[in-house]
Write a protein that holds these residues in place. Structure first.
Motif, mmCIF file in Angstrom:
data_model
loop_
_atom_site.group_PDB
_atom_site.id
_atom_site.type_symbol
_atom_site.label_atom_id
_atom_site.label_comp_id
_atom_site.label_asym_id
_atom_site.label_seq_id
_atom_site.Cartn_x
_atom_site.Cartn_y
_atom_site.Cartn_z
ATOM 1 N N PRO A 139 0.820 -1.220 0.000
ATOM 2 C CA PRO A 139 0.000 0.000 0.000
ATOM 3 C C PRO A 139 0.853 1.269 0.000
ATOM 4 C CG PRO A 139 -0.633 -1.478 1.809
ATOM 5 C CD PRO A 139 0.500 -2.131 1.109
ATOM 6 N N ALA A 140 2.129 1.141 0.421
ATOM 7 C CA ALA A 140 3.005 2.327 0.436
ATOM 8 C C ALA A 140 3.149 2.908 -0.967
ATOM 9 C CB ALA A 140 4.378 1.951 0.991
ATOM 10 N N ILE A 141 3.102 2.067 -1.991
ATOM 11 C CA ILE A 141 3.268 2.601 -3.351
ATOM 12 C C ILE A 141 1.968 3.269 -3.812
ATOM 13 C CG2 ILE A 141 2.707 0.500 -4.672
ATOM 14 C CD1 ILE A 141 5.598 2.664 -5.665
ATOM 15 N N HIS A 236 -5.983 -3.521 2.954
ATOM 16 C CA HIS A 236 -5.150 -2.784 2.004
ATOM 17 C C HIS A 236 -5.709 -1.368 1.824
ATOM 18 C CE1 HIS A 236 -3.571 -1.529 -1.943
ATOM 19 N NE2 HIS A 236 -2.546 -2.311 -1.675
ATOM 20 N N PHE A 237 -7.005 -1.280 1.634
ATOM 21 C CA PHE A 237 -7.640 0.010 1.396
ATOM 22 C C PHE A 237 -7.517 0.923 2.625
ATOM 23 C CE2 PHE A 237 -11.652 2.594 0.792
ATOM 24 C CZ PHE A 237 -11.121 3.368 -0.230
ATOM 25 N N ASP A 242 -5.390 5.639 5.475
ATOM 26 C CA ASP A 242 -4.706 6.123 6.683
ATOM 27 C C ASP A 242 -3.350 6.730 6.336
ATOM 28 O OD1 ASP A 242 -6.816 5.207 8.084
ATOM 29 O OD2 ASP A 242 -5.827 3.414 8.891
ATOM 30 N N GLY A 243 -2.642 6.085 5.415
ATOM 31 C CA GLY A 243 -1.324 6.584 5.012
ATOM 32 C C GLY A 243 -1.436 7.966 4.376
ATOM 33 N N ALA A 245 -3.769 10.150 4.957
ATOM 34 C CA ALA A 245 -4.106 11.085 6.044
ATOM 35 C C ALA A 245 -2.847 11.442 6.839
ATOM 36 C CB ALA A 245 -5.167 10.466 6.953
ATOM 37 N N SER A 246 -1.939 10.471 7.005
ATOM 38 C CA SER A 246 -0.749 10.728 7.824
ATOM 39 C C SER A 246 0.186 11.741 7.171
ATOM 40 C CB SER A 246 0.001 9.423 8.115
ATOM 41 O OG SER A 246 0.701 9.006 6.948
ATOM 42 N N ILE A 247 0.054 11.945 5.853
ATOM 43 C CA ILE A 247 0.879 12.977 5.208
ATOM 44 C C ILE A 247 0.017 14.175 4.797
ATOM 45 C CG2 ILE A 247 2.839 11.539 4.504
ATOM 46 C CD1 ILE A 247 1.560 11.281 1.741
ATOM 47 N N GLY A 248 -1.140 14.280 5.423
ATOM 48 C CA GLY A 248 -1.964 15.470 5.232
ATOM 49 C C GLY A 248 -2.711 15.516 3.918
ATOM 50 N N ILE A 249 -3.025 14.355 3.359
ATOM 51 C CA ILE A 249 -3.811 14.330 2.114
ATOM 52 C C ILE A 249 -5.181 13.710 2.419
ATOM 53 C CG2 ILE A 249 -3.926 13.439 -0.256
ATOM 54 C CD1 ILE A 249 -0.886 13.538 -0.344
#
Ligand code: HAM
Length: 428
Positions: A139-141, A236-237, A242-243, A245-249
């Motif tokens: 999911p990081a990609i 995965h979703f 969450d990822g 959101a963690s970088i402000g998107i």
């Protein structure tokens, strides 16, 4: 005398881009290339046409784009080819053919051809910048690819952009969902819009996408994809959302977001510009396509990417009243030469080799005529070489942008021209 023939025009649904508009394209593509590079993507170039099978297999021959909008033709060797309607299938075909090491991260700029009904923001040849990342389903990609799009829009100067996300699940959980949806639509077929009343069964997901109120009502009361995902797809979703959101998107779940191509699995997303009319407000979209490489004859390889329409992005900037550079870059120096020698040829060559932009007049015109062209060119400086300058081994440099032309004029030795122009241009 024969009648002059009617001048040709660009085909319906296509357009020419001339300066100063083309400067906006240059800026946009340069920003995209810079961002793609920052995120570790390298440029990929693939042919503008492919065996029609690449798209029929890739985006699905029953998809709206492949079945109704593709430019398909036979070449002189009897091969059936298609102009690329989008970028992903070609890039994945190239991946399968060349088998580069993974993860493979590629970016592109490409025209795309779709026989659509032309209107503002919808063309028969449009242009996309995009990326594809193959070889991992981490999911990081997904987060990286979506973040690249979001940061690129920010860098362009867009402020009113919203991100919508959904998950299409994978073949097993989606298959079960589609069956439920089909049953629901079957029970309400007579309430669907005219277009979908007959074709709902072949591809029930398309009905979710329909903007007509009758279909919205029927599907609204039926099952939605996110509630029917398997545990893996759900996790995965959740990780992707969450990822981000963690970088402000921030993102909004849109369970109707099914997108138009058959290759999508799991994460799908679309960016909409609120300043644009709802019918053409998608400035970019993409998602995962974990089965596409196999569909095109390769080993099972996950992938994700997005494409963004350049014309739409520029329309969105206009609609937001954003002042992205729409001017052509000014020329540093315009060489006016009335000596009948090669003086201008030599001076512009020296300037250009030193990294300065320069233009000159042609056709041995008078001093007055050449000065007029120099003024119109928007150049910062005029370098004047007349008979007097030629005999004295000098060049007259005049500031065309200054307040007072007389004061802003100086004679410099022929050998000092490049250094003087460099200094003057840097001072601006
Ligand atoms: P798409 O949503 O069909 O996706 O197109 C991407 C973007 O191209 C749209 O969001 C829109 O900005 C622009 N666009 C599409 N059609 C037109 C048109 N007729 N006129 C003007 N602009 C248009 C794809 O093409 C996928 N290949 C994206 C992708 C990459 N998915 C995974 N990787």
């Amino acid at each position: 005398m024969s009648e002059p023939s009617t001048p040709f025009r660009a085909p319906v649904g296509t357009h020419d881009v001339l300066a100063p508009q083309s400067a906006r394209w240059e800026r946009l593509v340069a920003i995209f290339a810079d961002y793609a590079h920052r995120y570790g993507f390298s440029l990929v170039l693939t042919p503008m046409f492919e065996d029609v099978g690449v798209f029929n297999r890739g985006i699905g021959e029953h998809s709206e784009v492949a079945s109704k909008e593709m430019y398909v033709f036979e070449d002189r060797g009897g091969r059936t080819l298609a102009l690329r309607p989008e970028g992903t299938a070609s890039v994945v075909r190239a991946f399968v053919q060349h088998q580069p090491p993974t993860p493979w991260k590629a970016w592109y700029i490409t025209p795309a051809f779709r026989y659509e009904r032309p209107q503002a923001g919808r063309y028969r040849q449009h242009h996309q910048v995009g990326v594809e990342a193959l070889g991992t389903d981490d999911p990081a990609i997904d987060i990286e690819v979506i973040a690249l799009a979001a940061r690129f829009y920010e860098a362009l100067g867009l402020t009113r952009v919203r991100l919508m996300v959904n998950s299409m699940g994978h073949d097993v959980c989606r298959g079960a969902y589609v069956q439920r949806l089909r049953e629901h639509l079957g029970a309400h077929a007579d309430e669907l819009c005219e277009e979908h009343a007959t074709v709902w069964s072949a591809n029930p997901l398309r009905v979710l996408d329909c903007k007509r109120s009758s279909c919205i009502e029927v599907t609204g009361a039926g099952p939605m994809l996110p509630e029917h995902l398997c545990e893996d797809c759900r996790a995965h979703f959740a990780h992707v959302v969450d990822g981000l959101a963690s970088i402000g998107i921030p993102s909004t779940l849109n369970p109707r977001l099914v997108r138009g191509f058959d290759y999508y699995t799991r994460t799908t997303f679309e960016f909409v510009a609120d300043a644009l009319d709802a019918a053409q407000n998608a400035i970019g979209g993409g998602g995962r396509y974990d089965k596409l490489a196999e569909e095109l004859g390769g080993k099972p390889t996950s992938g994700i990417g997005f494409g963004s329409g350049i014309e739409r992005l520029l329309l969105a900037l206009d609609a937001e009243g954003s002042s992205d550079a729409s001017e052509t870059r000014p020329i540093d120096a315009f060489v006016v030469d009335t000596t009948g020698t090669d003086a201008a040829t030599v001076v512009v060559d020296e300037l250009r080799r030193a990294g300065l932009s320069s233009a000159r007049a042609y056709d041995a015109r008078s001093m007055k005529a050449q000065m007029k062209v120099a003024d119109r060119s928007g150049a910062r400086l005029a370098l004047i070489i007349g008979q007097r300058e030629l005999s004295a081994g000098e060049v007259t440099i005049r500031d065309l942008r200054g307040q007072d032309h007389e004061q802003a004029q100086q004679s410099v030795a022929r050998g000092d021209v490049v250094a003087t122009v460099s200094n003057l241009v840097m001072k601006k």
